[in-house]
Scaffold this motif. Structure first.
Motif, PDB file in Angstrom:
ATOM      1  N   UNK A   1     -26.178 -40.524  55.716  1.00 50.47           N
ATOM      2  CA  UNK A   1     -25.372 -41.096  56.651  1.00 50.47           C
ATOM      3  C   UNK A   1     -25.792 -40.562  58.218  1.00 50.47           C
ATOM      4  N   UNK A   2     -25.470 -38.743  58.060  1.00 53.13           N
ATOM      5  CA  UNK A   2     -25.479 -38.105  59.043  1.00 53.13           C
ATOM      6  C   UNK A   2     -26.432 -36.925  59.191  1.00 53.13           C
ATOM      7  N   UNK A   3     -27.287 -37.132  60.412  1.00 47.61           N
ATOM      8  CA  UNK A   3     -27.713 -36.050  60.702  1.00 47.61           C
ATOM      9  C   UNK A   3     -26.679 -34.441  60.967  1.00 47.61           C
ATOM     10  N   UNK A   4     -26.402 -33.610  60.939  1.00 47.33           N
ATOM     11  CA  UNK A   4     -26.732 -32.676  60.920  1.00 47.33           C
ATOM     12  C   UNK A   4     -27.269 -32.357  61.902  1.00 47.33           C
ATOM     13  N   UNK A   5     -26.154 -31.598  62.972  1.00 53.48           N
ATOM     14  CA  UNK A   5     -26.461 -31.231  64.906  1.00 53.48           C
ATOM     15  C   UNK A   5     -25.721 -29.729  64.931  1.00 53.48           C
ATOM     16  N   UNK A   6     -26.486 -28.937  66.229  1.00 53.54           N
ATOM     17  CA  UNK A   6     -25.830 -28.115  66.773  1.00 53.54           C
ATOM     18  C   UNK A   6     -25.515 -28.714  68.265  1.00 53.54           C
ATOM     19  N   UNK A   7     -24.934 -28.888  68.551  1.00 52.95           N
ATOM     20  CA  UNK A   7     -25.595 -29.518  69.924  1.00 52.95           C
ATOM     21  C   UNK A   7     -25.290 -28.661  70.812  1.00 52.95           C
ATOM     22  N   UNK A   8     -26.177 -28.846  72.317  1.00 56.26           N
ATOM     23  CA  UNK A   8     -25.943 -28.079  72.958  1.00 56.26           C
ATOM     24  C   UNK A   8     -24.626 -27.871  73.481  1.00 56.26           C
ATOM     25  N   UNK A   9     -24.399 -26.159  73.880  1.00 59.97           N
ATOM     26  CA  UNK A   9     -23.042 -26.016  74.283  1.00 59.97           C
ATOM     27  C   UNK A   9     -21.772 -25.266  73.449  1.00 59.97           C
ATOM     28  N   UNK A  10     -22.127 -25.736  71.796  1.00 53.89           N
ATOM     29  CA  UNK A  10     -21.084 -25.521  71.158  1.00 53.89           C
ATOM     30  C   UNK A  10     -21.700 -24.716  70.195  1.00 53.89           C
ATOM     31  N   UNK A  11     -21.176 -23.057  71.416  1.00 53.61           N
ATOM     32  CA  UNK A  11     -21.384 -21.602  70.456  1.00 53.61           C
ATOM     33  C   UNK A  11     -19.708 -21.045  70.235  1.00 53.61           C
ATOM     34  N   UNK A  12     -19.498 -21.038  68.788  1.00 56.69           N
ATOM     35  CA  UNK A  12     -18.505 -20.947  68.422  1.00 56.69           C
ATOM     36  C   UNK A  12     -19.121 -20.404  66.374  1.00 56.69           C
ATOM     37  N   UNK A  13     -18.303 -19.035  66.169  1.00 56.97           N
ATOM     38  CA  UNK A  13     -18.859 -18.824  64.881  1.00 56.97           C
ATOM     39  C   UNK A  13     -17.275 -18.211  64.584  1.00 56.97           C
ATOM     40  N   UNK A  14     -17.351 -18.983  63.582  1.00 60.32           N
ATOM     41  CA  UNK A  14     -15.630 -18.678  62.800  1.00 60.32           C
ATOM     42  C   UNK A  14     -15.544 -16.937  62.664  1.00 60.32           C
ATOM     43  N   UNK A  15     -14.777 -16.321  63.043  1.00 63.40           N
ATOM     44  CA  UNK A  15     -14.812 -15.367  62.560  1.00 63.40           C
ATOM     45  C   UNK A  15     -13.976 -14.632  61.138  1.00 63.40           C
ATOM     46  N   UNK A  16     -13.918 -15.110  60.360  1.00 56.05           N
ATOM     47  CA  UNK A  16     -12.654 -14.985  58.748  1.00 56.05           C
ATOM     48  C   UNK A  16     -12.554 -12.970  58.340  1.00 56.05           C
ATOM     49  N   UNK A  17     -14.026 -12.974  59.128  1.00 52.55           N
ATOM     50  CA  UNK A  17     -13.547 -11.241  59.137  1.00 52.55           C
ATOM     51  C   UNK A  17     -13.296 -11.212  57.100  1.00 52.55           C
ATOM     52  N   UNK A  18     -14.169 -10.976  56.928  1.00 54.25           N
ATOM     53  CA  UNK A  18     -13.881 -10.653  55.167  1.00 54.25           C
ATOM     54  C   UNK A  18     -14.220  -8.714  54.738  1.00 54.25           C
ATOM     55  N   UNK A  19     -13.136  -8.762  53.878  1.00 55.01           N
ATOM     56  CA  UNK A  19     -12.678  -6.638  53.724  1.00 55.01           C
ATOM     57  C   UNK A  19     -13.094  -6.491  51.917  1.00 55.01           C
ATOM     58  N   UNK A  20     -13.418  -5.415  52.233  1.00 55.57           N
ATOM     59  CA  UNK A  20     -13.449  -5.112  50.843  1.00 55.57           C
ATOM     60  C   UNK A  20     -12.125  -5.081  49.734  1.00 55.57           C
ATOM     61  N   UNK A  21     -10.732  -5.238  51.414  1.00 54.62           N
ATOM     62  CA  UNK A  21      -9.322  -5.096  50.285  1.00 54.62           C
ATOM     63  C   UNK A  21      -8.883  -6.890  49.914  1.00 54.62           C
ATOM     64  N   UNK A  22      -9.968  -7.887  50.301  1.00 59.32           N
ATOM     65  CA  UNK A  22      -9.230  -9.073  49.385  1.00 59.32           C
ATOM     66  C   UNK A  22      -8.347  -9.270  49.837  1.00 59.32           C
ATOM     67  N   UNK A  23      -8.433  -9.454  51.603  1.00 56.45           N
ATOM     68  CA  UNK A  23      -7.011  -9.928  51.947  1.00 56.45           C
ATOM     69  C   UNK A  23      -6.332 -11.591  52.139  1.00 56.45           C
ATOM     70  N   UNK A  24      -6.061 -12.405  51.081  1.00 56.86           N
ATOM     71  CA  UNK A  24      -6.256 -13.696  51.578  1.00 56.86           C
ATOM     72  C   UNK A  24      -6.365 -14.603  52.224  1.00 56.86           C
TER      73      UNK A  24
ATOM     74  N   UNK B   1      -8.259 -14.075  54.531  1.00 56.66           N
ATOM     75  CA  UNK B   1      -9.531 -14.061  55.019  1.00 56.66           C
ATOM     76  C   UNK B   1     -10.532 -15.424  54.716  1.00 56.66           C
ATOM     77  N   UNK B   2      -9.537 -16.270  53.222  1.00 55.39           N
ATOM     78  CA  UNK B   2     -10.319 -17.267  53.076  1.00 55.39           C
ATOM     79  C   UNK B   2      -9.147 -18.109  53.640  1.00 55.39           C
ATOM     80  N   UNK B   3      -8.584 -18.926  54.426  1.00 53.39           N
ATOM     81  CA  UNK B   3      -8.143 -19.798  55.055  1.00 53.39           C
ATOM     82  C   UNK B   3      -8.539 -20.171  55.895  1.00 53.39           C
ATOM     83  N   UNK B   4      -8.971 -19.908  57.031  1.00 52.49           N
ATOM     84  CA  UNK B   4      -9.546 -20.961  58.431  1.00 52.49           C
ATOM     85  C   UNK B   4     -11.331 -21.550  58.513  1.00 52.49           C
ATOM     86  N   UNK B   5     -10.903 -21.937  59.066  1.00 50.74           N
ATOM     87  CA  UNK B   5     -10.224 -22.087  60.592  1.00 50.74           C
ATOM     88  C   UNK B   5      -9.456 -23.994  61.025  1.00 50.74           C
ATOM     89  N   UNK B   6      -9.496 -24.429  61.503  1.00 53.81           N
ATOM     90  CA  UNK B   6      -9.046 -25.745  62.458  1.00 53.81           C
ATOM     91  C   UNK B   6     -10.398 -26.235  62.659  1.00 53.81           C
TER      92      UNK B   6
END
Length: 548
Positions: free
Chosen positions: A27-50, A52-57
Motif C-alpha cells: 500500500x505504501x512506499x516507505x520514505x525518508x523525505x529530504x530535510x526530515x532530519x531527526x533521530x528519536x533519542x530515547x537513550x537506553x541505559x543499563x538502569x532500565x528506566x521505564x 526509555x521505552x515510551x517516546x515519542x509522539x
C-alpha cells in the motif's frame, strides 16, 4: 451502583508473515523525505528506566495554514546511567530538541524549530507525546507537548511562531504524562484538554526486574496514578477539573486516549488505554462529570475476562454501522482488543471474529489508526509495532523486539494482512495519519526508538475519495466532536487517538467507484447539516450554519 450502570448504558438522546499477505503490492512506499532530519533519542541505559521505552509522539498538522501538512516530532532526552538528582535530560542540546518541520511545495521539509520558538523543551522534561487543537478559536492550531516532568502548551501566534503559555494557562501538570487530546466535553464551543498519566514513578524509585536478564519492570511494580482534565475557561486559561469531574476517582496506568460519543447522547466520551489492568471508559454525564463504566459497558477486559496491556487506542466505526467502536493495542500473548459497539451503551469483544486474533497474538502494538487506506469505503488498520523489552529475544526466542508494522485491510468488517511497504523490522512507537501530498490517499508517519521517522506514502489507485474540513462557529472551530456521515460511513471528528500522536484533523472518506455523495454533519451544538450530491475527489470545507 445501579445509577452508575444506567449512566454508562444509556444517554440523552508481521507483515513478517509475507506468505499470508492478501495484498501483493504494498500500500505504501516507505520514505525518508529530504530535510526530515531527526533521530528519536530515547537513550537506553543499563538502569532500565521505564521512560526509555515510551517516546515519542508525532503530529501531522498545518501550522502555517498554507494547505500542506507539517510534521512535529517529540524527542526523549539524554538519560544518565545512572540518573542523579535533580533529574535533567539535557534538552538544551539540539540533539534532544523536539522538532517542527515545515513541508515545502516539492514534498521536502525544512526544520523551523528555532524560527518557530519551539527549541526550549525544558531540561527537566523527557518528551512523550503531542496533541493539536485550536484552543482559542483563532484559526491557528496550537501544540500541547507531554513529558515525564512538565507539560508545555504552545500558542500558535499565526505568524509562524509559537509562544509558551503554560504558566498563563495552568496546564503544566506534573508527574509522568503520556498521551493527550483536545475535545469539547461540555459543548460550549471551547476545546478542553485530557492528559493521560502512566504511573507514580521517578528515576530515584526505579528498579530492574527479570533477575539475571535485567529487564524493564512491568507496570504493576509501581503505584497507579490519576489522569488530568482541564476545562477551557475561554479567557486564555484552563481550570483543572480532574477531581470534580470524577476523573481522579479512578487510578490507572494510562497510555492512550481517544474520544467519541459512543451512546449518541450528543456528548463526547473518553476511552483510556491502561497498561496491565482494566481499560477505562468515561461516560460523559452532561453535567460536568464523568462516570467510569468500562466493566458495565464491556470494554474493560478481554473476552475471557483478563486485563489488557493497553497502549494505543482508537475510537472509530470499523464496520460502518454508524456507532464508534474501540480498538486497543497490547503486548504479545494477548490479542489486540476490538470492542464492537452494540448500541445502548454496550460493547462486545470482536477480536477473534474479525481476524485480529490470528494477526496480533505474537505482536506488541503502540500507535494505531482505523483509516481507509485503499479508498474502498472501509476503515483499515495500521499499527506501529515493537516489544517493550529490548532484550526480549534472549528471554523468549519466539518474540521479537523490533517488528514490522501491521497493515490489515478491512473487508466488510474482517481484517486481512497486507504488505505495508516496510521491509526492515523497527521499534515503532508513535503513528499519525494524514494526506501529506494532497492526492486523496492517506499517508502515515511512524516514529522509531533510536532512529529516524518512517514516512509511509500511499501509492494510491483509481478509487474515489472525499476529504472534509470542518469549521465550527457555534461549536469549536475545529469541529471536534462532530459526527460526519458520507456514503454509509461515519467518522467522529477528532485529531486524537493512536499513541502519543495527533492526526490531520481533515476527515477522510474513501468512496470506491462513487463519483458523488451526500454529506451529513451533526455538530456538537446540535445543529444538523446536509450537503447533497457532493462531487468526489475534492477537499471540502464545511462551515457550521449560524442557526438551526
Amino acid at each position: 451502583m445501579k445509577h452508575h450502570a444506567a449512566a454508562c448504558r444509556f444517554g440523552r438522546r508481521d507483515f513478517f508473515r509475507l506468505a499470508t499477505a492478501t495484498a501483493v503490492t504494498p500500500i505504501f512506499d516507505a520514505r525518508s523525505p529530504r530535510g526530515l532530519d531527526f533521530t528519536l533519542q530515547n537513550s537506553p541505559t543499563s538502569q532500565k528506566y521505564l521512560i526509555e521505552t515510551m517516546p515519542g509522539g508525532v503530529a501531522l498538522f498545518d501550522y502555517n495554514n498554507d494547505g500542506l501538512l507539517d510534521i512535529f516530532l517529540v524527542n526523549g532526552g539524554r538519560v544518565a546511567d545512572p540518573m542523579t538528582r535533580p533529574e535533567a535530560f539535557y534538552r538544551e542540546d539540539p540533539r534532544y530538541w523536539n522538532r517542527l518541520f515545515r513541508q515545502n511545495k516539492d514534498g521536502s521539509f525544512t526544520d523551523v524549530t528555532a524560527a518557530a520558538g519551539l527549541q526550549h523543551a525544558g531540561a527537566g522534561n523527557y518528551g512523550m507525546g503531542v496533541a493539536v487543537g485550536d484552543y482559542d478559536n483563532d484559526g491557528h492550531p496550537d501544540l500541547f507537548v507531554t513529558s515525564y516532568g512538565r507539560n508545555i502548551l504552545y500558542h500558535n501566534n499565526g505568524d509562524g511562531t509559537f509562544t509558551d503559555v503554560t504558566a498563563k494557562t495552568g496546564v503544566g501538570g506534573g508527574g509522568w504524562s503520556v498521551s493527550a487530546g483536545f475535545f469539547d466535553f461540555n459543548n460550549d464551543g471551547l476545546l478542553d484538554l485530557f492528559v493521560t498519566r502512566y504511573m507514580d514513578w521517578d528515576t530515584r524509585r526505579s528498579k530492574t526486574c527479570g533477575g539475571a536478564w535485567r529487564t524493564y519492570c512491568p507496570p504493576a511494580e509501581f503505584p497507579a496514578t490519576t489522569n488530568l482534565l482541564y476545562r477551557n475557561r475561554g479567557d486564555g486559561t484552563f481550570e483543572d477539573v480532574s477531581e470534580k469531574a470524577g476523573i481522579t476517582a479512578k487510578r490507572g496506568r494510562a497510555l492512550g486516549v481517544a474520544f467519541a460519543d459512543y451512546d449518541g447522547d450528543g456528548l463526547t466520551d473518553i476511552f483510556v488505554a491502561n497498561d496491565g489492568m482494566e481499560q477505562f471508559l468515561f461516560h460523559n454525564n452532561g453535567n460536568g462529570t464523568f462516570t467510569e463504566c468500562g466493566l458495565d459497558a464491556g470494554t474493560a477486559l478481554s473476552a475471557d475476562g483478563k486485563p489488557l496491556s493497553g497502549m494505543g487506542a482508537v475510537f472509530q466505526d470499523y464496520d460502518n454501522d454508524g456507532l464508534p467502536d474501540v480498538l486497543v493495542t497490547v503486548l504479545p500473548r494477548e490479542i489486540y482488543g476490538l470492542y464492537h459497539n452494540d448500541g445502548k451503551g454496550l460493547f462486545t469483544s470482536r477480536s477473534l471474529e474479525t481476524g485480529l486474533g490470528a494477526l496480533t497474538s505474537g505482536s506488541a502494538g503502540w500507535g494505531a489508526g482505523l483509516e481507509d487506506l485503499d479508498n474502498d469505503g472501509w476503515k483499515d488498520l495500521l499499527v506501529a509495532q515493537s516489544h517493550v523489552l529490548d532484550n526480549v529475544e534472549a528471554i523468549d526466542h519466539s518474540l521479537h523486539y523490533r517488528e514490522l508494522p501491521l497493515l490489515a485491510l478491512n473487508h466488510n468488517g474482517r481484517f486481512e494482512r497486507a504488505a505495508s511497504g516496510v521491509a526492515i523490522p523497527l521499534a515503532g512507537r508513535g503513528l499519525a495519519f494524514g494526506d501529506l501530498n494532497n492526492d486523496g490517499w492517506l499517508d502515515a508517519v511512524m516514529t522509531v526508538l533510536g532512529g529516524p521517522p518512517v514516512v509511509l506514502m500511499n501509492r494510491g489507485g483509481s478509487e474515489h475519495w472525499l476529504s472534509v474540513t470542518l469549521r465550527g462557529t457555534k461549536s469549536n472551530r475545529d469541529g471536534f466532536g462532530a459526527r460526519v456521515s458520507v456514503a454509509g460511513q461515519t467518522r467522529f471528528a477528532t485529531a486524537s487517538g493512536s499513541y502519543v500522536s495527533s492526526n490531520d484533523k481533515r476527515l477522510h472518506f474513501g468512496l470506491g467507484s462513487q463519483t458523488a455523495a451526500n454529506v451529513q454533519v451533526l455538530w456538537p451544538s446540535g445543529i444538523q447539516q446536509t450537503i447533497s450530491n457532493v462531487r468526489a475527489d475534492q477537499f471540502l470545507e464545511i462551515t457550521e450554519p449560524e442557526q438551526r
